[in-house]
Scaffold this motif. Structure first.
Motif, short mmCIF file in Angstrom:
data_model
loop_
_atom_site.label_atom_id
_atom_site.label_comp_id
_atom_site.label_asym_id
_atom_site.label_seq_id
_atom_site.Cartn_x
_atom_site.Cartn_y
_atom_site.Cartn_z
N PRO A 238 35.95 39.89 74.94
CA PRO A 238 36.00 39.45 73.53
C PRO A 238 37.40 39.01 73.10
CG PRO A 238 34.71 41.46 73.73
CD PRO A 238 35.37 41.24 75.06
N ALA A 239 38.43 39.74 73.51
CA ALA A 239 39.80 39.35 73.15
C ALA A 239 40.20 38.06 73.85
CB ALA A 239 40.78 40.47 73.52
N ARG A 240 39.75 37.89 75.10
CA ARG A 240 40.08 36.66 75.83
C ARG A 240 39.43 35.46 75.15
NH1 ARG A 240 38.47 38.19 80.36
NH2 ARG A 240 36.43 37.18 80.51
N ARG A 241 38.18 35.60 74.72
CA ARG A 241 37.50 34.49 74.04
C ARG A 241 38.17 34.16 72.72
NH1 ARG A 241 31.13 36.22 74.89
NH2 ARG A 241 30.94 35.54 77.09
N LEU A 242 38.51 35.19 71.96
CA LEU A 242 39.16 34.95 70.68
C LEU A 242 40.50 34.25 70.90
CD1 LEU A 242 39.10 35.27 67.63
CD2 LEU A 242 40.25 37.48 67.91
N ALA A 243 41.27 34.70 71.88
CA ALA A 243 42.56 34.07 72.16
C ALA A 243 42.38 32.60 72.51
CB ALA A 243 43.26 34.80 73.30
N ARG A 244 41.35 32.30 73.28
CA ARG A 244 41.10 30.90 73.67
C ARG A 244 40.74 30.05 72.45
NH1 ARG A 244 37.82 31.94 77.49
NH2 ARG A 244 35.84 31.62 76.39
N ARG A 245 39.94 30.58 71.55
CA ARG A 245 39.58 29.83 70.34
C ARG A 245 40.78 29.67 69.41
NH1 ARG A 245 33.86 30.19 70.11
NH2 ARG A 245 33.23 29.88 72.28
N MET A 246 41.57 30.70 69.30
CA MET A 246 42.77 30.60 68.47
C MET A 246 43.76 29.59 69.05
SD MET A 246 42.19 32.56 65.89
CE MET A 246 40.50 31.94 66.12
N LYS A 247 43.82 29.52 70.37
CA LYS A 247 44.69 28.53 71.01
C LYS A 247 44.24 27.11 70.68
CE LYS A 247 46.57 27.10 75.48
NZ LYS A 247 46.56 27.36 76.95
N ALA A 248 42.92 26.89 70.64
CA ALA A 248 42.40 25.56 70.30
C ALA A 248 42.82 25.16 68.88
CB ALA A 248 40.89 25.53 70.44
N VAL A 249 42.72 26.12 67.95
CA VAL A 249 43.15 25.83 66.57
C VAL A 249 44.65 25.58 66.53
CG1 VAL A 249 43.29 26.77 64.24
CG2 VAL A 249 41.26 27.20 65.62
N GLN A 250 45.40 26.43 67.22
CA GLN A 250 46.86 26.27 67.24
C GLN A 250 47.25 24.92 67.83
OE1 GLN A 250 48.90 29.18 69.68
NE2 GLN A 250 50.60 27.77 69.98
N LEU B 77 43.21 48.65 68.16
CA LEU B 77 43.62 47.27 68.43
C LEU B 77 42.75 46.22 67.75
CD1 LEU B 77 44.71 47.46 72.19
CD2 LEU B 77 45.99 48.00 70.12
N PRO B 78 41.41 46.35 67.76
CA PRO B 78 40.60 45.33 67.08
C PRO B 78 40.93 45.17 65.60
CG PRO B 78 39.22 46.68 68.49
CD PRO B 78 40.57 47.34 68.44
N ARG B 79 41.23 46.29 64.92
CA ARG B 79 41.55 46.19 63.50
C ARG B 79 42.77 45.32 63.28
NH1 ARG B 79 41.38 52.70 62.54
NH2 ARG B 79 39.16 53.04 63.04
N ALA B 80 43.78 45.49 64.10
CA ALA B 80 45.01 44.71 63.95
C ALA B 80 44.75 43.24 64.25
CB ALA B 80 46.09 45.26 64.88
N VAL B 81 43.97 42.97 65.29
CA VAL B 81 43.68 41.58 65.65
C VAL B 81 42.90 40.89 64.55
CG1 VAL B 81 42.45 40.11 67.30
CG2 VAL B 81 43.75 42.07 68.13
N LEU B 82 41.89 41.56 64.01
CA LEU B 82 41.05 40.96 62.97
C LEU B 82 41.82 40.75 61.67
CD1 LEU B 82 37.69 42.81 63.62
CD2 LEU B 82 38.23 40.41 64.07
N LYS B 83 42.81 41.57 61.41
CA LYS B 83 43.63 41.36 60.23
C LYS B 83 44.41 40.03 60.33
CE LYS B 83 47.08 43.63 57.30
NZ LYS B 83 47.93 44.84 57.11
N ASP B 84 44.93 39.75 61.53
CA ASP B 84 45.61 38.47 61.73
C ASP B 84 44.63 37.31 61.65
OD1 ASP B 84 48.08 39.58 61.96
OD2 ASP B 84 48.18 39.50 64.15
N TYR B 85 43.43 37.53 62.15
CA TYR B 85 42.40 36.50 62.07
C TYR B 85 42.06 36.18 60.61
CZ TYR B 85 37.73 34.47 62.11
OH TYR B 85 36.64 33.68 61.86
N GLU B 86 41.93 37.19 59.77
CA GLU B 86 41.61 36.97 58.36
C GLU B 86 42.73 36.21 57.67
OE1 GLU B 86 38.83 37.38 57.10
OE2 GLU B 86 37.82 38.75 58.49
N ARG B 87 43.97 36.48 58.03
CA ARG B 87 45.09 35.73 57.46
C ARG B 87 44.97 34.25 57.81
NH1 ARG B 87 48.63 38.26 59.73
NH2 ARG B 87 49.36 39.65 58.07
N LEU B 88 44.62 33.97 59.05
CA LEU B 88 44.45 32.58 59.47
C LEU B 88 43.31 31.92 58.71
CD1 LEU B 88 44.78 30.11 61.30
CD2 LEU B 88 43.38 31.30 63.01
N ALA B 89 42.20 32.63 58.57
CA ALA B 89 41.04 32.05 57.86
C ALA B 89 41.41 31.65 56.44
CB ALA B 89 39.89 33.06 57.86
N ALA B 90 42.18 32.48 55.76
CA ALA B 90 42.58 32.16 54.38
C ALA B 90 43.48 30.93 54.35
CB ALA B 90 43.30 33.36 53.77
#
Length: 510
Positions: free
Chosen positions: A429-441, A374-387
């Motif tokens: 860790p997933a909850r924190r990442l989701a919260r940060r991604m929500k702020a960006v969204q 699961l982390p690999r899939a989540v981080l792949k989406d994160y890298e797409r957002l970063a780009a």
């Protein structure tokens, strides 16, 4: 649409020997008025595999009593249901057929139980004679209309809160009943009790295939649990969308997007050759729902902006023009949404989701531990957002940057949903990442809403000009939206910096 009533009630066990205590001693009650006894005869309908029961829905045709007719009940919360009513007829009312479509699909409705009830009614009144609650002692005779045709008899007590009553009053009544040795029922409805006491309901293959037997352990288990949850949300929200309930379109659209996001993100778990066609149909449904949802958001934004203006700056019939524009667009969009839900393409999508859950196309990685896949899939989406964020920030303000920020917003949403799907397995860790991604969204979403609002304001200004009305107010609002968008763009680097801290990624990777 059918008449609707919010029903807040509680049920209690009783016997033929049970007697109501003196309820005039309940705080707030001035008198208890006996309303007499009435006899009711109700036939309850469901599919052969009890799909309505599985969704906590109740459909009945009742004669006798003060509310004879067809009744359809939807759960709201524990002890709270919305009851819709249609006049008595020999066949299922057409509005109810639409509201049940997502649940029963192409299955036929059949009579499953008949309940004949003798109801002894008492009204609890306040000092002004106003109704506080209705207390009924029901003597029930239930007959199973499928299978063995077994029967059952029981007595129960119902306490239903008066319209607009304070739910806390039911606590006071319950305290009095408990003191008298009367306790809450174990089952939530008469139908549930009738089916339980006349034989165990048969479980259909559909129910077994879409319900998890054990808690999720593997990566595939967790992904399927999330897919199942979002699929159920779409089915459950369908009637609310048809009824045009507040926020229902938005919630259904979010469930659709979350489901599509999960299928796209976790392609190493679920075979994309099976899920990609489903994703295409989910994208179609989200787009169709967006017609109405986007109008709701836009209308609210324009109305809020207009209400904040001093009267000295609202020149011309701006309120009337915005209202006419909103009514025309909303009416058409809701009719279109209902037409989509009535279409065969939508029904086929629901069936394909059922089929996917019945025979999930799991890949080898699905059997691995969730902390690895699961982390690999989540981080792949994160890298797409970063780009995409980096690309947008490199562009000068203007149309191209607006488009790039909109693309980044979609990527932020996907990264957020990916983290949310992984949260039961990965925890904090997933909850924190989701919260940060929500702020960006959220920031990027506000920016996009400003872009859309400016397009609408220009249209309203053109219409006002053509009608000979002042356009000053529309131009003023346009300028304010430009300033709002510029503010969001200035805030983005800081918000993204907080969301992209290396420690978040390291924690997710374990």
């Amino acid at each position: 649409m059918a008449d609707s009533k919010r029903e807040i009630e509680r049920k209690y066990e009783a016997t033929t020997a049970t007697r109501l205590p003196d309820l005039s001693r309940v705080a707030g009650v001035s008198a208890v008025a006996h309303q007499g006894v009435s006899d009711m005869d109700a036939v309850y309908y469901d599919t052969e595999d009890l799909r309505l029961m599985a969704g906590s829905l109740t459909l009945r045709r009742r004669t006798g009593g003060s509310d004879a007719g067809w009744h359809l009940k939807f759960p709201v919360a524990t002890g709270i249901r919305d009851e819709l009513r249609q006049p008595l007829s020999d066949t299922l009312p057409r509005p109810f057929a639409g509201l049940l479509r997502s649940r029963i699909r192409t299955s036929a409705l059949v009579p499953v139980a008949r309940l004949r009830t003798s109801r002894d009614v008492h009204h609890l009144l306040d000092t002004d004679g106003a109704l506080l609650a209705e207390v009924s002692v029901d003597t029930v005779r239930a007959e199973r209309l499928t299978g063995t045709g077994a029967t059952a008899d029981w007595t129960e007590i119902e306490v239903e809160l008066a319209d607009d009553g304070d739910p806390a009053f039911l606590d006071a009544v319950e305290h009095r009943l408990r003191t008298a040795g009367i306790h809450p029922s174990a089952l939530p409805s008469k139908l549930a009790r009738a089916l339980a006491e006349t034989g165990p309901p048969e479980q259909h293959e559909h129910d077994r295939s879409t319900s998890p037997a054990t808690p999720p352990t593997t990566a595939g288990d967790h992904v399927l649990a999330y897919v199942r949850h979002q699929t159920e949300a779409i089915t459950d929200l369908d009637p609310a969308v048809r009824r045009d309930l507040p926020d229902s379109v938005h919630r259904m659209r979010v469930a659709t997007r979350r489901l599509r996001s999960a299928l796209r993100t976790y392609r190493k778990i679920l075979d994309r050759h099976v899920t990609d066609p489903v994703c295409d149909e989910l994208k179609w449904l989200a787009t169709e729902l967006g017609v109405e949802r986007d109008q709701e958001v836009l209308e609210a934004r324009l109305r809020t902006a207009l209400d904040r203006l001093p009267r000295t700056l609202t020149l011309g019939p701006v309120d009337a023009r915005l209202r006419l524009w909103s009514v025309a667009r909303h009416g058409g969009s809701h009719r279109r949404t209902v037409a989509v839900l009535d279409g065969e393409r939508y029904l086929a999508l629901l069936e394909s989701l059922d089929a996917l859950l019945a025979a999930p196309p799991l890949l080898p990685a699905a059997s691995s531990a969730p902390g690895r896949a699961l982390p690999r899939a989540v981080l792949k989406d994160y890298e797409r957002l970063a780009a995409r964020v980096a690309h947008a920030l490199d562009l000068p303000p203007g149309h191209d940057r607006d488009l790039a920020l909109h693309d980044a917003r979609k990527a932020a949403k996907r990264a957020r949903y990916a983290a949310e799907a992984a949260r039961p397995a990965l925890g904090k860790p997933a909850r924190r990442l989701a919260r940060r991604m929500k702020a960006v969204q959220s920031l990027l979403g506000d920016h996009q809403d400003s872009v859309v609002a400016r397009e609408a304001l220009r249209t309203l200004a053109v219409q006002a000009h053509a009608a000979g009305e002042p356009t000053f107010t529309w131009g003023l609002l346009y300028g304010r939206e430009e300033a709002e968008a510029a503010d969001r763009e200035r805030e983005l680097p800081q918000v993204w910096h907080r969301a992209s801290r290396p420690r978040l990624r390291a924690a997710l990777e374990g």
